[in-house]
Scaffold this motif. Structure first.
Motif, PDB file in Angstrom:
ATOM      1  N   VAL A 134      -7.101  -0.795 -10.692  1.00 16.90           N
ATOM      2  CA  VAL A 134      -7.270   0.550 -10.058  1.00 16.90           C
ATOM      3  C   VAL A 134      -6.085   0.955 -10.361  1.00 16.90           C
ATOM      4  CG1 VAL A 134      -7.921   2.661  -8.609  1.00 16.90           C
ATOM      5  CG2 VAL A 134      -9.544   0.055  -8.543  1.00 16.90           C
ATOM      6  N   TYR A 135      -5.132   0.340  -9.431  1.00 13.92           N
ATOM      7  CA  TYR A 135      -3.948   0.813  -9.844  1.00 13.92           C
ATOM      8  C   TYR A 135      -3.053  -0.807 -10.466  1.00 13.92           C
ATOM      9  CZ  TYR A 135      -4.382   5.075  -7.674  1.00 13.92           C
ATOM     10  OH  TYR A 135      -4.617   6.075  -6.737  1.00 13.92           O
ATOM     11  N   ALA A 136      -1.702  -0.259 -10.891  1.00 13.41           N
ATOM     12  CA  ALA A 136      -1.205  -1.740 -10.983  1.00 13.41           C
ATOM     13  C   ALA A 136       0.346  -1.351 -11.534  1.00 13.41           C
ATOM     14  CB  ALA A 136      -1.390  -2.310 -12.096  1.00 13.41           C
ATOM     15  N   ALA A 137       0.861  -2.040 -10.791  1.00 12.88           N
ATOM     16  CA  ALA A 137       2.713  -1.669 -10.978  1.00 12.88           C
ATOM     17  C   ALA A 137       2.907  -3.153 -12.180  1.00 12.88           C
ATOM     18  CB  ALA A 137       3.624  -1.452 -10.535  1.00 12.88           C
ATOM     19  N   LEU A 138       3.510  -2.885 -13.314  1.00 11.21           N
ATOM     20  CA  LEU A 138       4.623  -3.261 -13.669  1.00 11.21           C
ATOM     21  C   LEU A 138       5.534  -3.838 -14.260  1.00 11.21           C
ATOM     22  CD1 LEU A 138       1.707  -4.155 -16.844  1.00 11.21           C
ATOM     23  CD2 LEU A 138       1.624  -5.126 -14.528  1.00 11.21           C
ATOM     24  N   ASN A 189       1.012  -1.406   0.086  1.00 13.79           N
ATOM     25  CA  ASN A 189      -0.194   0.285  -0.297  1.00 13.79           C
ATOM     26  C   ASN A 189       0.844   1.390  -0.106  1.00 13.79           C
ATOM     27  OD1 ASN A 189      -2.064  -1.634   0.067  1.00 13.79           O
ATOM     28  ND2 ASN A 189      -2.502  -1.434   2.131  1.00 13.79           N
ATOM     29  N   LEU A 190       1.791   1.692   0.420  1.00 10.78           N
ATOM     30  CA  LEU A 190       3.070   2.140   1.015  1.00 10.78           C
ATOM     31  C   LEU A 190       3.475   2.184  -0.335  1.00 10.78           C
ATOM     32  CD1 LEU A 190       4.683   1.412   4.345  1.00 10.78           C
ATOM     33  CD2 LEU A 190       3.639   4.079   3.584  1.00 10.78           C
ATOM     34  N   PHE A 191       3.673   1.734  -0.742  1.00 18.25           N
ATOM     35  CA  PHE A 191       4.124   1.545  -2.486  1.00 18.25           C
ATOM     36  C   PHE A 191       3.632   2.386  -3.300  1.00 18.25           C
ATOM     37  CE2 PHE A 191       4.667  -0.510  -6.101  1.00 18.25           C
ATOM     38  CZ  PHE A 191       5.930  -0.697  -7.084  1.00 18.25           C
ATOM     39  N   PHE A 192       2.185   2.030  -4.065  1.00 22.83           N
ATOM     40  CA  PHE A 192       1.605   2.414  -4.130  1.00 22.83           C
ATOM     41  C   PHE A 192       1.200   4.017  -4.083  1.00 22.83           C
ATOM     42  CE2 PHE A 192       0.236  -1.725  -5.716  1.00 22.83           C
ATOM     43  CZ  PHE A 192       0.548  -1.554  -7.215  1.00 22.83           C
ATOM     44  N   GLU A 193       1.055   4.116  -2.331  1.00 25.54           N
ATOM     45  CA  GLU A 193       1.036   6.046  -2.131  1.00 25.54           C
ATOM     46  C   GLU A 193       2.425   6.697  -2.618  1.00 25.54           C
ATOM     47  OE1 GLU A 193      -0.380   6.151   1.486  1.00 25.54           O
ATOM     48  OE2 GLU A 193      -1.059   4.791   1.964  1.00 25.54           O
ATOM     49  N   GLY A 194       3.557   5.731  -1.845  1.00 25.18           N
ATOM     50  CA  GLY A 194       4.561   7.099  -2.695  1.00 25.18           C
ATOM     51  C   GLY A 194       5.077   6.494  -4.032  1.00 25.18           C
ATOM     52  N   ILE A 195       4.147   5.665  -5.048  1.00 28.37           N
ATOM     53  CA  ILE A 195       4.860   5.098  -6.221  1.00 28.37           C
ATOM     54  C   ILE A 195       5.848   6.552  -6.389  1.00 28.37           C
ATOM     55  CG2 ILE A 195       3.045   5.624  -7.996  1.00 28.37           C
ATOM     56  CD1 ILE A 195       4.005   2.656  -8.854  1.00 28.37           C
ATOM     57  N   ASP A 196       5.917   8.075  -6.662  1.00 30.63           N
ATOM     58  CA  ASP A 196       6.448   8.547  -7.178  1.00 30.63           C
ATOM     59  C   ASP A 196       8.236   8.444  -7.054  1.00 30.63           C
ATOM     60  OD1 ASP A 196       4.136   9.628  -9.240  1.00 30.63           O
ATOM     61  OD2 ASP A 196       4.052  11.323  -8.085  1.00 30.63           O
TER      62      ASP A 196
END
Length: 192
Positions: A104-108, A58-65
């Motif tokens: 909603v969110y995805a990281a590849l 969850n933190l990864f997506f919150e701080g993805i930038d």
């Protein structure tokens, strides 16, 4: 496992200490690395406890930038320290072949290959890192933003009033598009 104590049955659950210490060590390592990369004071202060695997994702997506701009954590680090099942449940693919529906969110990340389908009045944000091959199919008024970082292979098809916007950040990727698919450079996107 059960124990009997003066007529009472006591249930004893064994929780391996190694897993807990691994999470402690994982949190400590990630926090130290993030601070060395310039993690802001607010996030440093927030990281005052040991997060679970799910909370770290969850933190990864919150701080993805922050994560993307620092190319951190590495694909190798993620694969070594997070279970594939938990990553897949959270739409994070690392050197993986998998399909997703309406994330909603995805990281590849890494050498992942993925087909993502969006259908209906849904929106999604997809982060595509260097080396990834992705096919995105959007239908029925869905809206998808794809952030592409590095050399990636993207194929998009938008139909039935769906929209896909691809934003190239570090370099322009190879894109095959069909339907209402637009491409923007990072600086163009910031001007919108």
């Amino acid at each position: 496992m059960y124990f009997t104590f003066k007529g009472f049955v006591i249930t004893y659950f064994y929780v391996p200490l190694q897993k807990i210490s691994d999470m402690n060590e994982l949190n400590k390592t990630l926090k130290e690395e993030a601070i060395n990369l310039g993690l802001c004071k607010q996030w440093t202060n927030m990281w005052n406890k040991n997060f679970s695997e799910q909370e770290l994702i969850n933190l990864f997506f919150e701080g993805i930038d922050f994560c993307i701009s620092n190319r951190w954590p590495s694909a190798k680090f993620i694969k070594e320290n997070f279970s594939v099942d938990t990553l897949r449940q959270n739409n994070v693919l690392v050197d993986d072949k998998w399909s997703l529906i309406n994330p909603v969110y995805a990281a590849l990340i890494g050498n992942s290959e993925c087909t993502i389908r969006y259908n209906g009045r849904v929106s999604g944000r997809v982060y595509v890192m260097e080396g990834v091959s992705v096919k995105i199919l959007a239908n029925n008024r869905s809206f998808v933003i794809v952030h592409s970082f590095g050399k990636t292979n993207i194929e998009c098809k938008a139909s039935d009033s769906a929209t896909i916007k691809i934003i190239h950040h570090w370099m322009k990727s190879e894109v095959k598009k069909n339907g209402f698919v637009t491409e923007l450079e990072e600086l163009d996107y910031l001007r919108c």
